[in-house]
Scaffold this active site. Structure first.
Site, PDB file in Angstrom:
ATOM      1  N   ASP A   1       0.884  -1.159   0.000  1.00  0.00           N
ATOM      2  CA  ASP A   1       0.000   0.000   0.000  1.00  0.00           C
ATOM      3  C   ASP A   1       0.922   1.209   0.000  1.00  0.00           C
ATOM      4  O   ASP A   1       1.927   1.226   0.736  1.00  0.00           O
ATOM      5  CB  ASP A   1      -0.957   0.026   1.184  1.00  0.00           C
ATOM      6  CG  ASP A   1      -2.129   0.950   0.876  1.00  0.00           C
ATOM      7  OD1 ASP A   1      -2.738   0.800  -0.208  1.00  0.00           O
ATOM      8  OD2 ASP A   1      -2.427   1.838   1.687  1.00  0.00           O
TER       9      ASP A   1
ATOM     10  N   HIS B   1       4.225   5.967 -13.428  1.00  0.00           N
ATOM     11  CA  HIS B   1       2.759   5.987 -13.265  1.00  0.00           C
ATOM     12  C   HIS B   1       2.386   6.916 -12.126  1.00  0.00           C
ATOM     13  O   HIS B   1       3.260   7.527 -11.500  1.00  0.00           O
ATOM     14  CB  HIS B   1       2.261   4.562 -12.981  1.00  0.00           C
ATOM     15  CG  HIS B   1       2.871   3.939 -11.742  1.00  0.00           C
ATOM     16  ND1 HIS B   1       2.201   3.848 -10.546  1.00  0.00           N
ATOM     17  CD2 HIS B   1       4.091   3.398 -11.518  1.00  0.00           C
ATOM     18  CE1 HIS B   1       2.976   3.257  -9.641  1.00  0.00           C
ATOM     19  NE2 HIS B   1       4.122   2.978 -10.207  1.00  0.00           N
ATOM     20  N   GLY B   2       1.116   7.031 -11.887  1.00  0.00           N
ATOM     21  CA  GLY B   2       0.602   7.781 -10.735  1.00  0.00           C
ATOM     22  C   GLY B   2       1.128   9.200 -10.684  1.00  0.00           C
ATOM     23  O   GLY B   2       1.050   9.960 -11.642  1.00  0.00           O
ATOM     24  N   TYR B   3       1.732   9.539  -9.552  1.00  0.00           N
ATOM     25  CA  TYR B   3       2.232  10.905  -9.314  1.00  0.00           C
ATOM     26  C   TYR B   3       3.681  11.112  -9.787  1.00  0.00           C
ATOM     27  O   TYR B   3       4.271  12.174  -9.539  1.00  0.00           O
ATOM     28  CB  TYR B   3       2.146  11.226  -7.818  1.00  0.00           C
ATOM     29  CG  TYR B   3       0.739  11.269  -7.263  1.00  0.00           C
ATOM     30  CD1 TYR B   3       0.104  10.103  -6.821  1.00  0.00           C
ATOM     31  CD2 TYR B   3       0.021  12.466  -7.192  1.00  0.00           C
ATOM     32  CE1 TYR B   3      -1.194  10.125  -6.326  1.00  0.00           C
ATOM     33  CE2 TYR B   3      -1.268  12.502  -6.676  1.00  0.00           C
ATOM     34  CZ  TYR B   3      -1.874  11.323  -6.257  1.00  0.00           C
ATOM     35  OH  TYR B   3      -3.166  11.352  -5.756  1.00  0.00           O
ATOM     36  N   ASP B   4       4.281  10.130 -10.473  1.00  0.00           N
ATOM     37  CA  ASP B   4       5.666  10.283 -10.931  1.00  0.00           C
ATOM     38  C   ASP B   4       5.931  11.576 -11.694  1.00  0.00           C
ATOM     39  O   ASP B   4       6.985  12.198 -11.518  1.00  0.00           O
ATOM     40  CB  ASP B   4       6.079   9.083 -11.808  1.00  0.00           C
ATOM     41  CG  ASP B   4       6.382   7.832 -10.987  1.00  0.00           C
ATOM     42  OD1 ASP B   4       6.312   6.722 -11.549  1.00  0.00           O
ATOM     43  OD2 ASP B   4       6.670   7.961  -9.780  1.00  0.00           O
TER      44      ASP B   4
ATOM     45  N   ARG C   1       9.457   1.916  -3.223  1.00  0.00           N
ATOM     46  CA  ARG C   1       9.133   0.502  -3.444  1.00  0.00           C
ATOM     47  C   ARG C   1      10.406  -0.340  -3.403  1.00  0.00           C
ATOM     48  O   ARG C   1      10.417  -1.411  -2.795  1.00  0.00           O
ATOM     49  CB  ARG C   1       8.403   0.342  -4.784  1.00  0.00           C
ATOM     50  CG  ARG C   1       7.777  -0.989  -5.038  1.00  0.00           C
ATOM     51  CD  ARG C   1       6.607  -0.892  -6.037  1.00  0.00           C
ATOM     52  NE  ARG C   1       5.495  -0.163  -5.443  1.00  0.00           N
ATOM     53  CZ  ARG C   1       5.097   1.026  -5.882  1.00  0.00           C
ATOM     54  NH1 ARG C   1       5.679   1.622  -6.905  1.00  0.00           N
ATOM     55  NH2 ARG C   1       4.085   1.637  -5.276  1.00  0.00           N
TER      56      ARG C   1
HETATM   57  O1  LIG Z   1       5.690   4.591  -7.524  1.00  0.00           O
HETATM   58  C1  LIG Z   1       4.753   5.391  -7.578  1.00  0.00           C
HETATM   59  N1  LIG Z   1       4.760   6.407  -8.476  1.00  0.00           N
HETATM   60  C2  LIG Z   1       3.712   7.259  -8.567  1.00  0.00           C
HETATM   61  N2  LIG Z   1       2.601   7.181  -7.816  1.00  0.00           N
HETATM   62  C3  LIG Z   1       2.560   6.162  -6.887  1.00  0.00           C
HETATM   63  C4  LIG Z   1       3.602   5.244  -6.734  1.00  0.00           C
HETATM   64  N3  LIG Z   1       3.259   4.356  -5.752  1.00  0.00           N
HETATM   65  C5  LIG Z   1       2.035   4.716  -5.326  1.00  0.00           C
HETATM   66  N4  LIG Z   1       1.616   5.801  -5.997  1.00  0.00           N
HETATM   67  C6  LIG Z   1       0.333   6.500  -5.799  1.00  0.00           C
HETATM   68  C7  LIG Z   1      -0.532   6.359  -7.058  1.00  0.00           C
HETATM   69  C8  LIG Z   1      -1.507   5.237  -6.711  1.00  0.00           C
HETATM   70  O2  LIG Z   1      -2.769   5.469  -7.182  1.00  0.00           O
HETATM   71  C9  LIG Z   1      -1.526   5.223  -5.205  1.00  0.00           C
HETATM   72  C10 LIG Z   1      -1.397   3.810  -4.748  1.00  0.00           C
HETATM   73  O3  LIG Z   1      -2.613   3.418  -4.198  1.00  0.00           O
HETATM   74  P1  LIG Z   1      -2.724   1.886  -3.716  1.00  0.00           P
HETATM   75  O4  LIG Z   1      -4.054   1.639  -3.119  1.00  0.00           O
HETATM   76  O5  LIG Z   1      -1.500   1.504  -2.921  1.00  0.00           O
HETATM   77  O6  LIG Z   1      -2.583   1.105  -5.083  1.00  0.00           O
HETATM   78  P2  LIG Z   1      -3.692   0.734  -6.145  1.00  0.00           P
HETATM   79  O7  LIG Z   1      -5.067   0.921  -5.582  1.00  0.00           O
HETATM   80  O8  LIG Z   1      -3.343   1.466  -7.395  1.00  0.00           O
HETATM   81  O9  LIG Z   1      -3.436  -0.828  -6.387  1.00  0.00           O
HETATM   82  P3  LIG Z   1      -3.536  -1.966  -5.256  1.00  0.00           P
HETATM   83  O10 LIG Z   1      -4.220  -1.379  -4.052  1.00  0.00           O
HETATM   84  O11 LIG Z   1      -4.311  -3.081  -5.913  1.00  0.00           O
HETATM   85  O12 LIG Z   1      -2.118  -2.385  -4.933  1.00  0.00           O
HETATM   86  O13 LIG Z   1      -0.368   5.935  -4.729  1.00  0.00           O
HETATM   87 MG   LIG Z   2      -5.528   0.236  -3.702  1.00  0.00          MG
END
Ligand SMILES: O=c1nc[nH]c2c1ncn2[C@H]1C[C@H](O)[C@@H](COP(=O)(O)OP(=O)(O)OP(=O)(O)O)O1
Ligand SMILES: [Mg+2]
Length: 198
Positions: A68, A151-154, A180
């Site tokens: 998470d 991805h995301g906020y990169d 990560r």
């Molecule tokens: O390396 C990253 N680079 C950019 N943004 C990132 C990164 N790592 C997390 N993030 C941000 C974007 C994502 O939307 C959120 C994770 O939310 P989070 O609930 O952990 O992941 P998720 O819902 O996309 O997939 P899942 O819960 O199935 O693992 O934080």
């Molecule tokens: Mg999630």
């Protein structure tokens, strides 16, 4: 080989884990997960990572690893934090999420835009043993999005020691330094123990 299910539905995370894992843990096979996505109703990254890992371990009968993660802005008391994925209201809409965050920080002068990424990993065995670790990647929020990698906020995160965003730096730099990769390095001993136990 010992199989561990990676309890994520985020393909970007899964790719980064494969890239980071490499041959760090001989005898380990990371397998994908397409089981039910549990409600992340925890109030911390650790609680949500455990929720995801426990659900995947119960569904597959395998040890499960979940992440998470999110972006935490100093001037916002650590927000978006656990709400990063749906900051603008729709889960996974990265463009809307980062655009809203840029708008919210628009008036913040240089030197007050500190932020960090946090990745919390939870490893859960079918017997219920748990290991939780965390990786933090410090930096700041840019004034505009730049770069096409990641991805995301990169595109709006400038890591400490760099002048470019994580999306401009690309996977080699990111996977060597990111929250990560730091969290993964911390969970390797527990993964090696799992492999040794067979
Ligand atoms: O390396 C990253 N680079 C950019 N943004 C990132 C990164 N790592 C997390 N993030 C941000 C974007 C994502 O939307 C959120 C994770 O939310 P989070 O609930 O952990 O992941 P998720 O819902 O996309 O997939 P899942 O819960 O199935 O693992 O934080
Ligand atoms: Mg999630």
């Amino acid at each position: 080989m010992v199989r561990v299910v990676l309890a994520t539905h985020n393909r970007h995370k899964a790719l980064e884990f494969q890239q980071i894992l490499g041959d760090a843990v001989p005898g380990l096979e990371i397998v994908g997960y397409d089981g039910p996505e549990p409600v992340e109703d925890g109030v911390t990254f650790a609680e949500n990572a455990l929720i995801k890992a426990r659900a995947a371990a119960a569904h597959t009968g395998l040890p499960a690893l979940a992440d998470d993660s999110g972006i935490c802005v100093d001037a916002m008391g650590g927000a978006p934090g656990i709400f990063s994925a749906r900051w603008a209201g729709r889960h996974g809409d990265a463009q809307a999420n980062l655009s809203l965050l840029l708008d919210q920080l628009a008036d913040l002068p240089d030197g007050t835009r500190g932020a960090h990424f946090t990745a919390t990993l939870a490893l859960v065995t079918p017997a219920g043993a748990t290991t939780v670790v965390e990786g933090v990647w410090p930096g700041r929020i840019a004034r505009e999005a730049a770069g096409s990698h990641g991805h995301g906020y990169d595109p709006i995160f400038v890591p400490e020691g760099h002048d470019a965003t994580a999306a401009e730096l690309g996977p080699e730099v990111k996977n060597a330094e990111s929250h990560r990769s730091r969290a993964f390095a911390a969970i390797v001993p527990a993964l090696k123990e799992l492999v040794a136990a067979g």
